[in-house]
Design an enzyme around this catalytic site. Structure first.
Site, PDB file in Angstrom:
ATOM      1  N   SER A  33       0.839  -1.212   0.000  1.00  0.00           N
ATOM      2  CA  SER A  33       0.000   0.000   0.000  1.00  0.00           C
ATOM      3  C   SER A  33       0.871   1.259   0.000  1.00  0.00           C
ATOM      4  O   SER A  33       0.602   2.224  -0.712  1.00  0.00           O
ATOM      5  CB  SER A  33      -0.911   0.029   1.238  1.00  0.00           C
ATOM      6  OG  SER A  33      -1.952  -0.900   1.116  1.00  0.00           O
ATOM      7  N   ARG A  37       1.963   4.010  -3.427  1.00  0.00           N
ATOM      8  CA  ARG A  37       1.778   5.461  -3.308  1.00  0.00           C
ATOM      9  C   ARG A  37       3.115   6.190  -3.438  1.00  0.00           C
ATOM     10  O   ARG A  37       3.199   7.252  -4.076  1.00  0.00           O
ATOM     11  CB  ARG A  37       1.070   5.775  -1.986  1.00  0.00           C
ATOM     12  CG  ARG A  37      -0.397   5.311  -2.024  1.00  0.00           C
ATOM     13  CD  ARG A  37      -1.033   5.262  -0.658  1.00  0.00           C
ATOM     14  NE  ARG A  37      -2.466   5.031  -0.713  1.00  0.00           N
ATOM     15  CZ  ARG A  37      -3.055   3.826  -0.780  1.00  0.00           C
ATOM     16  NH1 ARG A  37      -2.317   2.726  -0.802  1.00  0.00           N
ATOM     17  NH2 ARG A  37      -4.371   3.718  -0.832  1.00  0.00           N
ATOM     18  N   ARG A 141     -12.729  -7.729 -10.973  1.00  0.00           N
ATOM     19  CA  ARG A 141     -12.998  -6.924  -9.777  1.00  0.00           C
ATOM     20  C   ARG A 141     -13.745  -5.631 -10.136  1.00  0.00           C
ATOM     21  O   ARG A 141     -13.571  -5.082 -11.220  1.00  0.00           O
ATOM     22  CB  ARG A 141     -11.679  -6.637  -9.041  1.00  0.00           C
ATOM     23  CG  ARG A 141     -11.069  -7.943  -8.535  1.00  0.00           C
ATOM     24  CD  ARG A 141      -9.797  -7.731  -7.788  1.00  0.00           C
ATOM     25  NE  ARG A 141     -10.015  -7.031  -6.534  1.00  0.00           N
ATOM     26  CZ  ARG A 141      -9.041  -6.635  -5.726  1.00  0.00           C
ATOM     27  NH1 ARG A 141      -7.791  -6.886  -6.045  1.00  0.00           N
ATOM     28  NH2 ARG A 141      -9.321  -6.011  -4.611  1.00  0.00           N
ATOM     29  N   SER A 185     -13.515   2.734   1.190  1.00  0.00           N
ATOM     30  CA  SER A 185     -12.418   2.142   0.404  1.00  0.00           C
ATOM     31  C   SER A 185     -11.275   3.131   0.289  1.00  0.00           C
ATOM     32  O   SER A 185     -11.429   4.220  -0.271  1.00  0.00           O
ATOM     33  CB  SER A 185     -12.923   1.765  -0.992  1.00  0.00           C
ATOM     34  OG  SER A 185     -11.820   1.592  -1.864  1.00  0.00           O
ATOM     35  N   GLN A 187      -8.749   2.790  -1.571  1.00  0.00           N
ATOM     36  CA  GLN A 187      -8.360   2.921  -2.982  1.00  0.00           C
ATOM     37  C   GLN A 187      -9.228   3.971  -3.673  1.00  0.00           C
ATOM     38  O   GLN A 187      -8.726   4.779  -4.460  1.00  0.00           O
ATOM     39  CB  GLN A 187      -8.496   1.563  -3.679  1.00  0.00           C
ATOM     40  CG  GLN A 187      -7.540   0.530  -3.119  1.00  0.00           C
ATOM     41  CD  GLN A 187      -7.843  -0.877  -3.608  1.00  0.00           C
ATOM     42  OE1 GLN A 187      -8.854  -1.134  -4.248  1.00  0.00           O
ATOM     43  NE2 GLN A 187      -6.957  -1.803  -3.284  1.00  0.00           N
ATOM     44  N   ASP A 336      -7.430  -7.155   5.155  1.00  0.00           N
ATOM     45  CA  ASP A 336      -6.527  -8.038   4.402  1.00  0.00           C
ATOM     46  C   ASP A 336      -6.016  -9.205   5.252  1.00  0.00           C
ATOM     47  O   ASP A 336      -5.464 -10.168   4.721  1.00  0.00           O
ATOM     48  CB  ASP A 336      -5.330  -7.240   3.862  1.00  0.00           C
ATOM     49  CG  ASP A 336      -5.761  -6.255   2.778  1.00  0.00           C
ATOM     50  OD1 ASP A 336      -6.846  -6.416   2.201  1.00  0.00           O
ATOM     51  OD2 ASP A 336      -4.997  -5.307   2.523  1.00  0.00           O
ATOM     52  N   ARG A 408      -3.191 -14.291  -0.346  1.00  0.00           N
ATOM     53  CA  ARG A 408      -3.494 -14.351   1.100  1.00  0.00           C
ATOM     54  C   ARG A 408      -4.103 -15.715   1.473  1.00  0.00           C
ATOM     55  O   ARG A 408      -3.903 -16.198   2.590  1.00  0.00           O
ATOM     56  CB  ARG A 408      -4.401 -13.199   1.500  1.00  0.00           C
ATOM     57  CG  ARG A 408      -3.772 -11.842   1.160  1.00  0.00           C
ATOM     58  CD  ARG A 408      -4.013 -10.781   2.182  1.00  0.00           C
ATOM     59  NE  ARG A 408      -3.561  -9.488   1.684  1.00  0.00           N
ATOM     60  CZ  ARG A 408      -2.306  -9.025   1.808  1.00  0.00           C
ATOM     61  NH1 ARG A 408      -1.386  -9.721   2.444  1.00  0.00           N
ATOM     62  NH2 ARG A 408      -1.980  -7.841   1.311  1.00  0.00           N
TER      63      ARG A 408
HETATM   64  C1  S3P Z   1      -5.684  -0.914  -0.047  1.00  0.00           C
HETATM   65  C2  S3P Z   1      -6.921  -0.745   0.502  1.00  0.00           C
HETATM   66  C3  S3P Z   1      -7.777  -1.855   0.942  1.00  0.00           C
HETATM   67  C4  S3P Z   1      -7.030  -3.182   0.970  1.00  0.00           C
HETATM   68  C5  S3P Z   1      -6.146  -3.365  -0.226  1.00  0.00           C
HETATM   69  C6  S3P Z   1      -5.112  -2.254  -0.302  1.00  0.00           C
HETATM   70  C7  S3P Z   1      -4.891   0.284  -0.395  1.00  0.00           C
HETATM   71  O1  S3P Z   1      -8.894  -1.945   0.090  1.00  0.00           O
HETATM   72  O2  S3P Z   1      -7.931  -4.259   1.081  1.00  0.00           O
HETATM   73  O3  S3P Z   1      -5.457  -4.606  -0.161  1.00  0.00           O
HETATM   74  O4  S3P Z   1      -3.658   0.189  -0.547  1.00  0.00           O
HETATM   75  O5  S3P Z   1      -5.493   1.370  -0.522  1.00  0.00           O
HETATM   76  P1  S3P Z   1     -10.079  -0.838   0.094  1.00  0.00           P
HETATM   77  O6  S3P Z   1      -9.836   0.059  -1.060  1.00  0.00           O
HETATM   78  O7  S3P Z   1     -11.320  -1.641  -0.058  1.00  0.00           O
HETATM   79  O8  S3P Z   1     -10.011  -0.076   1.389  1.00  0.00           O
END
Ligand code: S3P
Length: 449
Positions: A33, A37, A141, A185, A187, A336, A408
């Protein structure tokens, strides 16, 4: 990586049986994550920077290669030991964050959902178009969760029935609006924040629940006018920021495999160093402690190289585990880590429940289906709920585990076997662990005896 532990061959890649003990020190691959970024934001920034990533997983390399296609990566080189150093040259300015590129590129995100969703937001304010593609799992997805709010602000995004391939047609004019998100979320918030930096005025993004805050933390550290207060993210646009060298900390989600292993194995003592301890990611420590696990944490706080707290975690085995009920906000903190936590639930006294975790159905696999099916195969009692599961102890037995290529799921059942919660397991696709944790199998061999 420290490597003082014994080595043995019984825990080879894909076939795992119980270890006599689990002892040693570990440094984890970089947090994906944070790494996504660090790479993307430096590609949008003004100036040059290096991002150092320990043993990058395939997802992080997908992001680096996309940014190379766009012309923002100068080199992806080996650093000391097994660190990879990515040199970036951003084309943004302090007044405007810009993702470079000539337009018309096809950008392969592989298995990386975070890369695809953040890139959609980063590309939305760029005048040229690009097409984002992914592997079979990523192409299944949901992507409208990012596309719908971005269209509201003027972005032109075409999905294939809600999925990749995604064409971001580019737009010169984005509007700053107030977003009320239907799902929490990180993301989606990240994508809208990046688009907000290209929009004129104040963008606010209100989440219905907690999410990890790496985007806001890192952008503010780079000098962008972005802040998070509670569940609200605010962005003042148009704005840019300066590139900055970043050393990505170890992945707490990878560490979770060893926290669960250490908690479940009676002869365990594992020390995990230089791991990211962002409070929005450490829920797995709290959950395991609530179940009775012996885990100690020493945080060193953020460093000058990264705005994320970093520290050391020590887990010792032998403490009896009790059941737990997980629901509400606690679920987001461990989203996760839930497949691994399910293995601890299958070792605990009593019946554990998980609810409010429907998002697990649209991760790299349908994780509710795969976890419950696998738990039943290894002899635990497990039932599917629409948004979670019910799990209690059974009689461990050998099993073949279907992963659907989900890293996972592969790692969770390997840990179940290593700790005796399962008999010997055969993981159908052991290589998929490399998505986030390329050294998982060798770390396992070096710590088990
Ligand atoms: C992530 C956010 C999470 C997580 C994913 C990584 C990220 O998902 O499950 O593995 O790096 O922003 P969400 O976008 O549903 O919060």
């Amino acid at each position: 990586m420290s490597d003082e532990a014994g080595v043995l061959g019984a825990h080879g890649e894909g076939t795992v049986s119980a270890a006599g003990s689990l002892v040693g020190g570990l440094r984890l691959p970089a947090d994906k994550s944070v790494a996504h970024r660090a790479l993307l934001f430096n590609a949008m920034a003004e100036g040059e920077a290096e991002v150092t990533v320990a043993r990058p997983g395939e997802d992080v390399l997908s992001m680096a290669h996309v940014l190379q296609t766009l012309g923002a990566v100068e080199s992806i080189g080996e650093g000391p030991a097994d660190f990879t150093r990515v040199r970036l040259r951003g084309r943004g300015t302090r007044k405007a964050a810009v993702l470079p590129g000539a337009g018309g590129e096809t950008l392969d995100c592989g298995n990386a959902g975070t890369a695809m969703r953040l890139l959609i937001g980063a590309l939305a304010g760029r005048p040229q178009s690009a097409t984002l593609t992914g592997d079979e799992s990523l192409s299944a997805r949901p992507m409208e969760r990012v596309a719908v709010p971005l269209r509201r602000i003027g972005a032109r995004i075409v999905t294939e029935d809600g999925h990749a391939p995604i064409v971001v047609e580019g737009s010169r004019e984005l509007a700053a609006v107030e977003h009320e998100l239907p799902i929490a979320s990180a993301q989606v918030i990240g994508a809208l924040t990046l688009a907000g930096l290209a929009a004129q005025g104040t963008t606010t993004i209100t989440s219905p629940g907690p999410t990890r805050d790496h985007t806001e933390r890192m952008l503010a550290w780079l000098g962008a006018p972005v802040r998070r207060e509670g569940y609200v993210t605010t962005v003042e646009g148009p704005a840019g920021f300066e590139a900055r060298t970043i050393d990505v900390p170890g992945d707490i989600s990878g560490a979770a495999a060893w926290l669960v292993a250490g908690a479940l194995h009676p002869e365990a003592h594992i020390v995990i160093e230089e791991v990211g301890l962002n409070p929005s990611r450490t829920g797995v420590i709290d959950v395991l402690r609530d179940m009775g696990a012996d885990i100690k944490v020493a945080s060193d706080g953020p460093t000058e190289w990264c705005p994320e707290p970093v520290g050391t975690i020590i887990v010792s085995g032998g403490a009896p585990l009790r059941a737990i009920d997980l629901s509400g906000d606690r679920v987001a903190d461990v989203i996760d880590e839930l497949p691994l936590i399910a293995m601890a639930m299958a070792a605990a006294e009593g019946t554990s429940t998980l609810s409010g975790a429907r998002e697990l159905r649209v991760k790299e696999s349908d994780r509710i289906a795969r976890v419950v099916e696998g738990l039943r195969a290894i002899g635990a009692r497990a039932e599917v709920r629409d948004d979670g599961w019910v799990v209690s102890k059974g009689t461990p037995r050998a099993a073949a585990i279907r992963t659907d290529g989900d890293h996972r799921i592969a790692m969770s059942f390997a840990i179940a076997a290593l700790t005796g919660v399962a008999g010997t397991v055969e993981i159908d696709d052991p290589a998929c662990a490399a998505v986030s944790y390329p050294t998982f199998w060798t770390d396992m061999e070096h710590r088990a005896s």
